[in-house]
Scaffold this motif. Structure first.
Motif, PDB file in Angstrom:
ATOM      1  N   ARG A 130       0.834  -1.205   0.000  1.00 20.27           N
ATOM      2  CA  ARG A 130       0.000   0.000   0.000  1.00 20.27           C
ATOM      3  C   ARG A 130       0.868   1.253   0.000  1.00 20.27           C
ATOM      4  NH1 ARG A 130      -3.131  -2.877   3.647  1.00 20.27           N
ATOM      5  NH2 ARG A 130      -2.211  -1.788   5.414  1.00 20.27           N
ATOM      6  N   ALA A 131       1.939   1.219   0.802  1.00 24.25           N
ATOM      7  CA  ALA A 131       2.831   2.373   0.876  1.00 24.25           C
ATOM      8  C   ALA A 131       3.486   2.638  -0.484  1.00 24.25           C
ATOM      9  CB  ALA A 131       3.897   2.141   1.943  1.00 24.25           C
ATOM     10  N   GLU A 132       3.879   1.558  -1.162  1.00 25.12           N
ATOM     11  CA  GLU A 132       4.497   1.717  -2.479  1.00 25.12           C
ATOM     12  C   GLU A 132       3.483   2.269  -3.485  1.00 25.12           C
ATOM     13  OE1 GLU A 132       7.366  -0.679  -5.607  1.00 25.12           O
ATOM     14  OE2 GLU A 132       5.922  -1.840  -4.433  1.00 25.12           O
ATOM     15  N   ARG A 133       2.253   1.744  -3.460  1.00 20.66           N
ATOM     16  CA  ARG A 133       1.211   2.252  -4.369  1.00 20.66           C
ATOM     17  C   ARG A 133       0.966   3.739  -4.131  1.00 20.66           C
ATOM     18  NH1 ARG A 133      -1.451  -2.660  -3.338  1.00 20.66           N
ATOM     19  NH2 ARG A 133      -2.838  -1.658  -1.838  1.00 20.66           N
ATOM     20  N   ASN A 134       0.914   4.136  -2.857  1.00 24.50           N
ATOM     21  CA  ASN A 134       0.669   5.538  -2.530  1.00 24.50           C
ATOM     22  C   ASN A 134       1.812   6.426  -3.008  1.00 24.50           C
ATOM     23  OD1 ASN A 134      -1.760   4.915  -1.312  1.00 24.50           O
ATOM     24  ND2 ASN A 134      -0.919   4.800   0.749  1.00 24.50           N
ATOM     25  N   ALA A 135       3.053   5.927  -2.852  1.00 24.66           N
ATOM     26  CA  ALA A 135       4.211   6.699  -3.294  1.00 24.66           C
ATOM     27  C   ALA A 135       4.188   6.876  -4.807  1.00 24.66           C
ATOM     28  CB  ALA A 135       5.496   6.011  -2.859  1.00 24.66           C
ATOM     29  N   MET A 183      12.463  11.025 -14.458  1.00 23.15           N
ATOM     30  CA  MET A 183      13.006  11.702 -13.286  1.00 23.15           C
ATOM     31  C   MET A 183      11.938  11.862 -12.201  1.00 23.15           C
ATOM     32  SD  MET A 183      14.767  15.488 -13.008  1.00 23.15           S
ATOM     33  CE  MET A 183      13.198  16.278 -13.445  1.00 23.15           C
ATOM     34  N   LYS A 184      10.750  12.332 -12.598  1.00 24.52           N
ATOM     35  CA  LYS A 184       9.670  12.536 -11.622  1.00 24.52           C
ATOM     36  C   LYS A 184       9.204  11.219 -11.012  1.00 24.52           C
ATOM     37  CE  LYS A 184       7.770  16.822 -13.558  1.00 24.52           C
ATOM     38  NZ  LYS A 184       6.565  17.463 -14.167  1.00 24.52           N
ATOM     39  N   MET A 185       9.219  10.153 -11.801  1.00 28.89           N
ATOM     40  CA  MET A 185       8.784   8.843 -11.305  1.00 28.89           C
ATOM     41  C   MET A 185       9.901   8.120 -10.538  1.00 28.89           C
ATOM     42  SD  MET A 185       5.631   8.431 -12.021  1.00 28.89           S
ATOM     43  CE  MET A 185       5.459   6.660 -11.669  1.00 28.89           C
ATOM     44  N   GLN A 186      11.097   8.717 -10.543  1.00 29.83           N
ATOM     45  CA  GLN A 186      12.273   8.115  -9.874  1.00 29.83           C
ATOM     46  C   GLN A 186      12.574   6.730 -10.459  1.00 29.83           C
ATOM     47  OE1 GLN A 186      11.987   8.370  -5.552  1.00 29.83           O
ATOM     48  NE2 GLN A 186      10.833  10.291  -5.711  1.00 29.83           N
ATOM     49  N   SER A 191      12.303  -0.418 -17.460  1.00 32.28           N
ATOM     50  CA  SER A 191      11.627  -1.521 -16.760  1.00 32.28           C
ATOM     51  C   SER A 191      11.095  -1.056 -15.401  1.00 32.28           C
ATOM     52  CB  SER A 191      12.562  -2.721 -16.585  1.00 32.28           C
ATOM     53  OG  SER A 191      13.664  -2.399 -15.778  1.00 32.28           O
ATOM     54  N   ASP A 192      11.829  -0.137 -14.728  1.00 35.45           N
ATOM     55  CA  ASP A 192      11.335   0.452 -13.481  1.00 35.45           C
ATOM     56  C   ASP A 192      10.017   1.186 -13.725  1.00 35.45           C
ATOM     57  OD1 ASP A 192      13.444  -0.394 -11.933  1.00 35.45           O
ATOM     58  OD2 ASP A 192      14.528   1.512 -11.992  1.00 35.45           O
ATOM     59  N   LEU A 193      10.010   1.953 -14.817  1.00 35.38           N
ATOM     60  CA  LEU A 193       8.816   2.737 -15.150  1.00 35.38           C
ATOM     61  C   LEU A 193       7.634   1.819 -15.437  1.00 35.38           C
ATOM     62  CD1 LEU A 193       8.018   5.752 -15.610  1.00 35.38           C
ATOM     63  CD2 LEU A 193       8.331   5.316 -18.044  1.00 35.38           C
ATOM     64  N   VAL A 194       7.882   0.750 -16.183  1.00 29.63           N
ATOM     65  CA  VAL A 194       6.824  -0.205 -16.514  1.00 29.63           C
ATOM     66  C   VAL A 194       6.267  -0.844 -15.241  1.00 29.63           C
ATOM     67  CG1 VAL A 194       6.327  -2.421 -17.622  1.00 29.63           C
ATOM     68  CG2 VAL A 194       7.668  -0.692 -18.834  1.00 29.63           C
ATOM     69  N   ARG A 195       7.164  -1.235 -14.320  1.00 31.58           N
ATOM     70  CA  ARG A 195       6.724  -1.870 -13.073  1.00 31.58           C
ATOM     71  C   ARG A 195       5.848  -0.924 -12.257  1.00 31.58           C
ATOM     72  NH1 ARG A 195       7.878  -2.153  -7.803  1.00 31.58           N
ATOM     73  NH2 ARG A 195       9.406  -0.484  -7.978  1.00 31.58           N
ATOM     74  N   MET A 196       6.285   0.327 -12.142  1.00 29.96           N
ATOM     75  CA  MET A 196       5.516   1.301 -11.357  1.00 29.96           C
ATOM     76  C   MET A 196       4.169   1.607 -11.994  1.00 29.96           C
ATOM     77  SD  MET A 196       8.272   3.969  -9.707  1.00 29.96           S
ATOM     78  CE  MET A 196       9.467   4.091 -11.017  1.00 29.96           C
ATOM     79  N   ALA A 197       4.168   1.751 -13.310  1.00 30.57           N
ATOM     80  CA  ALA A 197       2.912   2.024 -14.012  1.00 30.57           C
ATOM     81  C   ALA A 197       1.939   0.857 -13.862  1.00 30.57           C
ATOM     82  CB  ALA A 197       3.186   2.306 -15.483  1.00 30.57           C
ATOM     83  N   THR A 198       2.480  -0.355 -13.877  1.00 32.69           N
ATOM     84  CA  THR A 198       1.624  -1.542 -13.716  1.00 32.69           C
ATOM     85  C   THR A 198       1.020  -1.574 -12.321  1.00 32.69           C
ATOM     86  OG1 THR A 198       2.996  -2.780 -15.276  1.00 32.69           O
ATOM     87  CG2 THR A 198       1.585  -4.056 -13.811  1.00 32.69           C
ATOM     88  N   ILE A 199       1.827  -1.273 -11.301  1.00 32.24           N
ATOM     89  CA  ILE A 199       1.326  -1.226  -9.930  1.00 32.24           C
ATOM     90  C   ILE A 199       0.230  -0.166  -9.798  1.00 32.24           C
ATOM     91  CG2 ILE A 199       1.946  -0.551  -7.559  1.00 32.24           C
ATOM     92  CD1 ILE A 199       4.702  -1.871  -8.098  1.00 32.24           C
ATOM     93  N   ALA A 200       0.460   0.974 -10.447  1.00 33.75           N
ATOM     94  CA  ALA A 200      -0.515   2.066 -10.398  1.00 33.75           C
ATOM     95  C   ALA A 200      -1.834   1.650 -11.036  1.00 33.75           C
ATOM     96  CB  ALA A 200       0.042   3.293 -11.095  1.00 33.75           C
ATOM     97  N   GLY A 204      -5.660   1.228  -9.569  1.00 33.10           N
ATOM     98  CA  GLY A 204      -6.676   2.149 -10.070  1.00 33.10           C
ATOM     99  C   GLY A 204      -6.223   3.583 -10.190  1.00 33.10           C
ATOM    100  N   VAL A 205      -4.877   3.791 -10.279  1.00 34.27           N
ATOM    101  CA  VAL A 205      -4.366   5.162 -10.384  1.00 34.27           C
ATOM    102  C   VAL A 205      -4.327   5.605 -11.839  1.00 34.27           C
ATOM    103  CG1 VAL A 205      -2.382   6.668  -9.946  1.00 34.27           C
ATOM    104  CG2 VAL A 205      -2.973   4.856  -8.316  1.00 34.27           C
TER     105      VAL A 205
END
Length: 205
Positions: A130-135, A183-186, A191-200, A204-205
């Motif tokens: 949950r903390a990661e999704r919120n971040a 940069m904004k997504m850190q 592949s980092d960006l893809v992982r974060m976007a998938t989590i989002a 439901g983000v």
């Protein structure tokens, strides 16, 4: 983690409650007992990362009613219900109401210890997720409309030139927006960006 998880034992049987408190204390777990669900709800102890072990059948507020009350308050802890053999249908009802497990009396020490540790571990993992999704959601909120458009297309596997054609901008401009989004997504890599976007998206983000 701000503090160690705590286990709340709720049972109107003083003997059962006392022996379980002793077992958990010897196992190195923080524990606090309550003689009724009503006393527990009145005390309103901190629930973050907690595990509740409660009898399903008690005078006053029952184990199932306790589950409902905790969910109504939000941020419900992991709840394990303890039941006599005749109360198994009630225990199943409790699981449908959100309990994570039920243990039949008389229970083996290792069985209930394992159930409690598993419940605490699962809740901690849920809290981390949950903390990661919120971040991630917070980072996405900082993206401009164009940066979000380009991130979404990158995640779909589109190349810079295809994105440029799709949006009617130059490939160089796409590269600039892509760098800003990374940069904004850190995100250090695509592949980092893809992982974060998938989590989002899952969140439901």
């Amino acid at each position: 983690m701000a503090s160690e998880p705590i286990v709340y034992v709720i049972d109107d049987d003083d003997g059962v409650r006392g022996s379980l408190e002793f077992l958990l204390d010897c196992a190195g777990l923080r524990v606090r007992g309550f003689a009724s669900a009503d006393a527990f709800l009145k005390a309103s102890p901190p629930l973050d990362g907690a595990c509740v072990v409660t009898d399903v059948r008690m005078p006053g507020t029952t184990g199932i009613e306790l589950l409902e009350a905790l969910h109504a308050r939000g941020g419900a802890p992991a709840v394990i219900v303890v039941t006599g053999h005749a109360d198994v249908p009630l225990a199943i009802q409790a699981m449908k109401a959100g309990a994570v497990d039920f243990i039949e009396k008389p229970f083996d020490d290792e069985v209930i210890l394992s159930a409690i540790r598993r419940a605490i571990s699962d809740r901690a993992a849920d809290a981390d997720a949950r903390a990661e999704r919120n971040a991630i959601a917070g980072r996405i909120a900082t993206l401009s409309t164009r940066e979000r458009q380009i991130m979404d297309r990158l995640v779909e596997g589109q190349a810079n030139k295809a994105i440029a054609f799709d949006l009617g901008i130059s490939a160089r401009t796409v590269e600039v927006y892509r760098a800003n989004a990374m940069m904004k997504m850190q995100a250090k890599t695509l592949s980092d960006l893809v992982r974060m976007a998938t989590i989002a998206r899952v969140g439901g983000v």
